[in-house]
Write a protein that holds these residues in place. Structure first.
Motif, PDB file in Angstrom:
ATOM      1  N   THR A 273      31.064  13.727  37.757  1.00  0.00           N
ATOM      2  CA  THR A 273      32.179  12.844  37.397  1.00  0.00           C
ATOM      3  C   THR A 273      32.316  12.805  35.878  1.00  0.00           C
ATOM      4  O   THR A 273      31.368  13.124  35.144  1.00  0.00           O
ATOM      5  CB  THR A 273      31.968  11.421  37.923  1.00  0.00           C
ATOM      6  N   ALA A 274      33.506  12.406  35.439  1.00  0.00           N
ATOM      7  CA  ALA A 274      33.772  12.283  34.002  1.00  0.00           C
ATOM      8  C   ALA A 274      34.447  10.947  33.735  1.00  0.00           C
ATOM      9  O   ALA A 274      35.455  10.617  34.373  1.00  0.00           O
ATOM     10  CB  ALA A 274      34.654  13.428  33.525  1.00  0.00           C
ATOM     11  N   GLU A 275      33.875  10.173  32.818  1.00  0.00           N
ATOM     12  CA  GLU A 275      34.431   8.871  32.452  1.00  0.00           C
ATOM     13  C   GLU A 275      34.899   8.925  31.005  1.00  0.00           C
ATOM     14  O   GLU A 275      34.093   9.125  30.096  1.00  0.00           O
ATOM     15  CB  GLU A 275      33.380   7.779  32.619  1.00  0.00           C
ATOM     16  N   LYS A 282      31.912  10.593  29.102  1.00  0.00           N
ATOM     17  CA  LYS A 282      30.594  10.525  29.723  1.00  0.00           C
ATOM     18  C   LYS A 282      30.614  11.305  31.025  1.00  0.00           C
ATOM     19  O   LYS A 282      31.402  11.023  31.923  1.00  0.00           O
ATOM     20  CB  LYS A 282      30.191   9.078  29.995  1.00  0.00           C
ATOM     21  N   LEU A 283      29.731  12.305  31.129  1.00  0.00           N
ATOM     22  CA  LEU A 283      29.593  13.100  32.342  1.00  0.00           C
ATOM     23  C   LEU A 283      28.367  12.607  33.112  1.00  0.00           C
ATOM     24  O   LEU A 283      27.325  12.292  32.515  1.00  0.00           O
ATOM     25  CB  LEU A 283      29.426  14.574  32.003  1.00  0.00           C
ATOM     26  N   ASP A 284      28.491  12.586  34.422  1.00  0.00           N
ATOM     27  CA  ASP A 284      27.381  12.148  35.270  1.00  0.00           C
ATOM     28  C   ASP A 284      27.375  13.026  36.520  1.00  0.00           C
ATOM     29  O   ASP A 284      28.423  13.465  36.995  1.00  0.00           O
ATOM     30  CB  ASP A 284      27.553  10.678  35.648  1.00  0.00           C
ATOM     31  N   TRP A 285      26.178  13.309  37.056  1.00  0.00           N
ATOM     32  CA  TRP A 285      26.053  14.133  38.256  1.00  0.00           C
ATOM     33  C   TRP A 285      24.764  13.788  38.986  1.00  0.00           C
ATOM     34  O   TRP A 285      23.898  13.082  38.444  1.00  0.00           O
ATOM     35  CB  TRP A 285      26.100  15.626  37.913  1.00  0.00           C
ATOM     36  N   VAL A 369      39.373  15.766  33.290  1.00  0.00           N
ATOM     37  CA  VAL A 369      39.458  14.416  32.750  1.00  0.00           C
ATOM     38  C   VAL A 369      40.567  14.357  31.698  1.00  0.00           C
ATOM     39  O   VAL A 369      40.830  15.346  31.009  1.00  0.00           O
ATOM     40  CB  VAL A 369      38.104  13.987  32.133  1.00  0.00           C
ATOM     41  N   THR A 370      41.197  13.222  31.604  1.00  0.00           N
ATOM     42  CA  THR A 370      42.145  12.953  30.522  1.00  0.00           C
ATOM     43  C   THR A 370      41.536  11.874  29.649  1.00  0.00           C
ATOM     44  O   THR A 370      41.201  10.777  30.123  1.00  0.00           O
ATOM     45  CB  THR A 370      43.507  12.492  31.069  1.00  0.00           C
ATOM     46  N   GLU A 371      41.361  12.196  28.386  1.00  0.00           N
ATOM     47  CA  GLU A 371      40.721  11.262  27.478  1.00  0.00           C
ATOM     48  C   GLU A 371      41.587  10.019  27.272  1.00  0.00           C
ATOM     49  O   GLU A 371      42.812  10.043  27.479  1.00  0.00           O
ATOM     50  CB  GLU A 371      40.462  11.941  26.123  1.00  0.00           C
TER      51      GLU A 371
END
Length: 481
Positions: A273-275, A282-285, A369-371
């Motif tokens: 995911t990308a926040e 922030k990337l998380d997996w 992702v869109t910043e």
């Protein structure tokens, strides 16, 4: 009346030791003595039922045999040195001469080089660096010959010695001792999947990371690493060296090593995911299930047709990464996270040996992702004779370089710095007192943390009017980051 039979004995002329040949109840016996050219005597002894044996009859003979038995085969040793191939062999007891034969390793027939009564021979006519097969025949007085086993050697300088190999995860590391004299100009390492290694058909490795050191005994130790070859596969290696005269040695003692690990890349990461954040993404997996996981690498790929560009690395045991500091300007992009194991395997290199396959064409874990977009909604006209270039200063302060025209120090009253306030959608002045017109930089110690801030300069004229510069952003990290 208690006679049980007769025993037949034989001895070699000139000796006193009798050998029992047969036991019989008959009064005749036919012997087939060995055809060694020796002379024999015979006698017969009677024995009774109790096993008592009479004295021997008078010796009968001498009987001389024909010699057609070859001498004991010599044990041949051959050593190649720079000037010659040196041969030596064990002596055969009944040999009167020795014949030396030679052929090239690629030939089918031998040529007699010499005949000698010695047990050594120096061949100076062999071509340097070419392999030759040698054999030596021991010849007795009757002309019988017993040939040694074939030994192969070549004229050579001293090959690498004391060669050892270790196999860390990244390759095969070779270490060897420099011969006395220290005249190595170059060396090569050959790799083969078959044994013994044939240098003419083996793979010449690109043995890199070459190092030279001196051990405690003063010996020069050389080493290099073969990073190629498949993990989990067994290979055979030999080394050759070239001296300063340009002569190459024969191969060293063969080494057989099995590369650890495997060629199986870790599976793609899941749950990526990308926040979007005010200072990056922030990337998380999910944690990888691979037992031999070493790291993750993060790449940015603006569109699916772009070649991903490396962003950063994350050690195994961590499954998140913050891309930044990066200004929040509403850019749409994609990120790729690739898992690597301790052997360097990954999905992007699974088929890298095939030049027709784009490594990035493999199915990978990506996220779009869109910043966040924190850019000002109002941009003043850029008419000031000054420009700014922002940076993040030590302590997460907002910093900027100020570049003005030569006229500003003498004609302007000062320089103000404004910061965009998203809450009020206005530029707020952060300099209580205008900077001197000679200012070349400024640090904003009141910058909010963990966000993207936009600045603009104003050049204050003598009459108090202002003209504005370009707008540029500075990104601050969160406190403690």
């Amino acid at each position: 009346m208690d006679l049980a039979g007769y025993r037949v004995y034989r001895r070699v002329k000139g000796t006193s030791a009798w050998t029992k040949l047969a036991t019989t109840t008959k009064r005749t016996y036919t012997d087939a003595p060995p055809t060694t050219g020796q002379t024999f005597y015979y006698e017969v002894r009677a024995y009774d039922k109790a096993g008592n044996e009479s004295a021997g009859s008078s010796d009968q003979g001498p009987v001389t045999t024909y010699d057609d038995t070859a001498p004991t085969a010599p044990v041949l040793t051959a050593t190649g040195v720079e000037a010659s191939n040196n041969l030596s062999w064990t002596a055969s007891a009944d040999a009167v001469t020795y014949r030396i034969f030679r052929k090239r390793d690629t030939a089918t027939s031998y040529t007699e080089l010499a005949e000698t009564t010695a047990t050594a021979y120096t061949d100076t006519t062999a071509t340097y660096g070419k392999a030759y097969d040698y054999k030596v025949s021991a010849v007795d007085a009757a002309g019988n010959a017993g040939a040694s086993a074939v030994v192969r050697t070549a004229r050579t300088i001293t090959p690498p010695s004391n060669v050892v190999a270790t196999t860390p995860s990244w390759g095969a590391v070779f270490t060897w001792t420099e011969p006395a004299g220290g005249d190595t100009a170059d060396y090569e390492v050959y790799r083969s999947e078959t044994s013994p290694v044939s240098i003419s058909s083996a793979t010449l490795t690109d043995c890199r990371s070459r190092k030279v050191r001196t051990d405690e005994a003063g010996n020069t130790i050389r080493s290099c690493t073969d990073y190629d070859g498949d993990q989990g596969r067994t290979y055979h290696y030999v080394m050759v060296r070239k001296n300063t005269a340009g002569l190459w040695s024969t191969g060293s003692q063969q080494l057989t090593v099995t590369r650890p690990g495997d060629e199986i890349p870790p599976p793609n990461v899941t749950g990526l995911t990308a926040e979007p954040l005010e200072y990056g993404v922030k990337l998380d997996w999910d944690d990888s299930t691979a037992a031999d996981l070493a790291k993750y690498e993060v790449y940015e790929q603006p569109t699916q047709w772009d070649t991903p560009e490396y962003v950063g690395v994350v050690d195994a045991g961590t499954s998140e990464y913050v891309v930044g500091p990066d200004r929040a300007d509403g850019e749409a992009t994609r990120y790729v996270v690739v898992a690597y194991d301790i052997y360097g395997n990954s999905r992007i290199y699974a088929d890298s040996n095939d030049p027709d396959i784009d490594p990035w064409s493999q199915p990978l874990s990506t996220v779009a992702v869109t910043e966040l977009d924190l850019t000002p909604t109002a941009i003043p006209e850029d008419t000031a004779p000054c420009s700014l270039l922002t940076y993040t200063a030590v302590g997460h302060h907002g910093g900027m370089y100020i570049d003005c025209a030569d006229s500003v120090p003498t004609e302007a009253a000062g320089i103000n710095v404004y910061r965009w306030d998203p809450a009020t959608s206005t530029y707020v002045r952060v300099t209580d007192v205008p900077l001197k017109p000679t200012a070349t930089n400024y640090t904003d110690t009141t910058i909010p943390t963990g966000t993207t801030v936009y600045y603009v300069l104003s050049v204050v004229a003598a009459d108090g009017s202002e003209t504005f510069s370009n707008v540029d952003a500075s990104v601050s990290l969160p406190s403690g980051a």
